[in-house]
Design a protein around this motif. Structure first.
Motif, mmCIF file in Angstrom:
data_model
loop_
_atom_site.group_PDB
_atom_site.id
_atom_site.type_symbol
_atom_site.label_atom_id
_atom_site.label_comp_id
_atom_site.label_asym_id
_atom_site.label_seq_id
_atom_site.Cartn_x
_atom_site.Cartn_y
_atom_site.Cartn_z
ATOM 1 N N TYR A 1 0.965 -1.252 0.173
ATOM 2 C CA TYR A 1 0.072 -0.070 0.061
ATOM 3 C C TYR A 1 0.929 1.320 -0.043
ATOM 4 N N GLY A 2 2.298 1.092 0.152
ATOM 5 C CA GLY A 2 2.879 2.427 0.095
ATOM 6 C C GLY A 2 4.201 2.267 0.754
ATOM 7 N N GLN A 3 4.991 3.282 1.099
ATOM 8 C CA GLN A 3 6.159 3.464 2.004
ATOM 9 C C GLN A 3 6.234 3.193 3.370
ATOM 10 N N ILE A 4 6.953 2.461 3.968
ATOM 11 C CA ILE A 4 6.834 1.941 5.123
ATOM 12 C C ILE A 4 8.138 2.817 5.853
ATOM 13 N N GLN A 5 7.722 3.710 6.898
ATOM 14 C CA GLN A 5 8.837 4.070 7.739
ATOM 15 C C GLN A 5 9.408 3.435 8.578
ATOM 16 N N SER A 6 8.789 2.490 9.410
ATOM 17 C CA SER A 6 8.942 1.748 10.374
ATOM 18 C C SER A 6 8.057 0.597 10.587
ATOM 19 N N CYS A 7 8.665 -0.508 11.211
ATOM 20 C CA CYS A 7 7.581 -1.749 11.505
ATOM 21 C C CYS A 7 8.085 -2.543 12.681
ATOM 22 N N SER A 8 7.184 -2.423 13.607
ATOM 23 C CA SER A 8 7.663 -3.421 14.726
ATOM 24 C C SER A 8 6.626 -4.035 15.404
ATOM 25 N N LEU A 9 6.886 -5.283 15.825
ATOM 26 C CA LEU A 9 6.258 -6.427 16.712
ATOM 27 C C LEU A 9 6.470 -5.872 18.014
ATOM 28 N N VAL A 10 5.537 -6.395 18.886
ATOM 29 C CA VAL A 10 5.791 -5.977 20.285
ATOM 30 C C VAL A 10 6.067 -7.434 20.708
ATOM 31 N N MET A 11 7.444 -7.473 21.491
ATOM 32 C CA MET A 11 7.436 -8.732 22.081
ATOM 33 C C MET A 11 7.435 -8.873 23.471
ATOM 34 N N ASP A 12 7.309 -10.291 24.070
ATOM 35 C CA ASP A 12 7.090 -10.408 25.204
ATOM 36 C C ASP A 12 8.731 -10.548 25.860
ATOM 37 N N LYS A 13 9.000 -9.857 26.940
ATOM 38 C CA LYS A 13 10.546 -9.701 27.246
ATOM 39 C C LYS A 13 10.877 -11.023 27.927
ATOM 40 N N VAL A 14 10.071 -12.019 28.343
ATOM 41 C CA VAL A 14 10.462 -13.008 29.194
ATOM 42 C C VAL A 14 10.499 -14.198 28.083
ATOM 43 N N SER A 15 9.674 -14.541 27.126
ATOM 44 C CA SER A 15 9.525 -15.517 26.369
ATOM 45 C C SER A 15 10.152 -15.191 25.022
ATOM 46 N N GLY A 16 10.278 -14.103 24.531
ATOM 47 C CA GLY A 16 10.860 -13.663 23.462
ATOM 48 C C GLY A 16 9.854 -13.945 22.257
ATOM 49 N N GLN A 17 8.577 -14.277 22.577
ATOM 50 C CA GLN A 17 7.532 -14.463 21.270
ATOM 51 C C GLN A 17 6.770 -13.280 21.296
ATOM 52 N N SER A 18 6.291 -13.086 20.126
ATOM 53 C CA SER A 18 5.235 -11.887 19.818
ATOM 54 C C SER A 18 4.219 -11.806 20.823
ATOM 55 N N LYS A 19 3.602 -10.808 20.921
ATOM 56 C CA LYS A 19 2.412 -10.575 22.001
ATOM 57 C C LYS A 19 1.287 -10.558 20.923
ATOM 58 N N GLY A 20 1.390 -10.410 19.845
ATOM 59 C CA GLY A 20 0.308 -10.602 18.742
ATOM 60 C C GLY A 20 -0.165 -9.301 18.379
ATOM 61 N N PHE A 21 0.544 -8.103 18.491
ATOM 62 C CA PHE A 21 0.234 -6.969 17.782
ATOM 63 C C PHE A 21 1.569 -6.214 17.671
ATOM 64 N N GLY A 22 1.420 -5.174 16.863
ATOM 65 C CA GLY A 22 2.641 -4.420 16.485
ATOM 66 C C GLY A 22 2.288 -3.019 15.833
ATOM 67 N N PHE A 23 3.138 -2.213 15.401
ATOM 68 C CA PHE A 23 2.981 -1.055 14.800
ATOM 69 C C PHE A 23 3.752 -0.988 13.408
ATOM 70 N N VAL A 24 2.911 -0.064 12.504
ATOM 71 C CA VAL A 24 3.419 0.195 11.333
ATOM 72 C C VAL A 24 3.379 1.738 11.146
ATOM 73 N N ASN A 25 4.361 2.376 10.916
ATOM 74 C CA ASN A 25 4.398 3.858 10.439
ATOM 75 C C ASN A 25 4.589 4.218 9.006
ATOM 76 N N MET A 26 3.478 4.740 8.196
ATOM 77 C CA MET A 26 3.745 5.089 6.963
ATOM 78 C C MET A 26 3.635 6.633 6.780
ATOM 79 N N PRO A 27 4.679 6.984 6.178
ATOM 80 C CA PRO A 27 4.651 8.716 6.233
ATOM 81 C C PRO A 27 3.755 9.387 5.257
ATOM 82 N N LYS A 28 3.033 8.692 4.399
ATOM 83 C CA LYS A 28 1.816 9.308 3.592
ATOM 84 C C LYS A 28 0.371 8.838 4.293
ATOM 85 N N PRO A 29 -0.163 9.796 4.923
ATOM 86 C CA PRO A 29 -1.515 9.417 5.293
ATOM 87 C C PRO A 29 -2.614 8.654 4.563
#
Length: 89
Positions: A24-52
């Motif tokens: 859908y376009g340019q990605i400025q950043s992309c990250s998954l939120v990880m559990d600090k203990v297990s190192g597994q994904s918590k099932g959500f994340g963020f994507v930052n796209m510069p063009k609204p």
């Protein structure tokens, strides 16, 4: 525009998430939120796209889409009023 992606399969990778949104376009950043203990994904994340416009198109198209067996939810990330103000001393 920062997007919050919820209900991700725990095995979804950051690269897979990025690829999903790059359609859908340019990605400025992309990250998954990880559990600090297990190192597994918590099932959500963020994507930052510069063009609204691109971010809104991605949000409209991907919200409710089934990805790896999970129906993801995509919305604009809200800034928390509980987060400290970066400009505060």
């Amino acid at each position: 525009m920062k997007l919050l992606i919820r209900n991700l399969d725990r095995h979804t990778t950051e690269a897979e998430l990025r690829a999903l949104f790059e359609a859908y376009g340019q990605i400025q950043s992309c990250s998954l939120v990880m559990d600090k203990v297990s190192g597994q994904s918590k099932g959500f994340g963020f994507v930052n796209m510069p063009k609204p416009g691109e971010a809104k198109a991605a949000m409209k198209s991907l919200n409710g889409k089934e990805v790896a067996g999970s129906r993801i939810r995509v919305k604009k990330a809200e800034t928390s009023s509980l987060q400290p103000d970066a400009s505060a001393p």
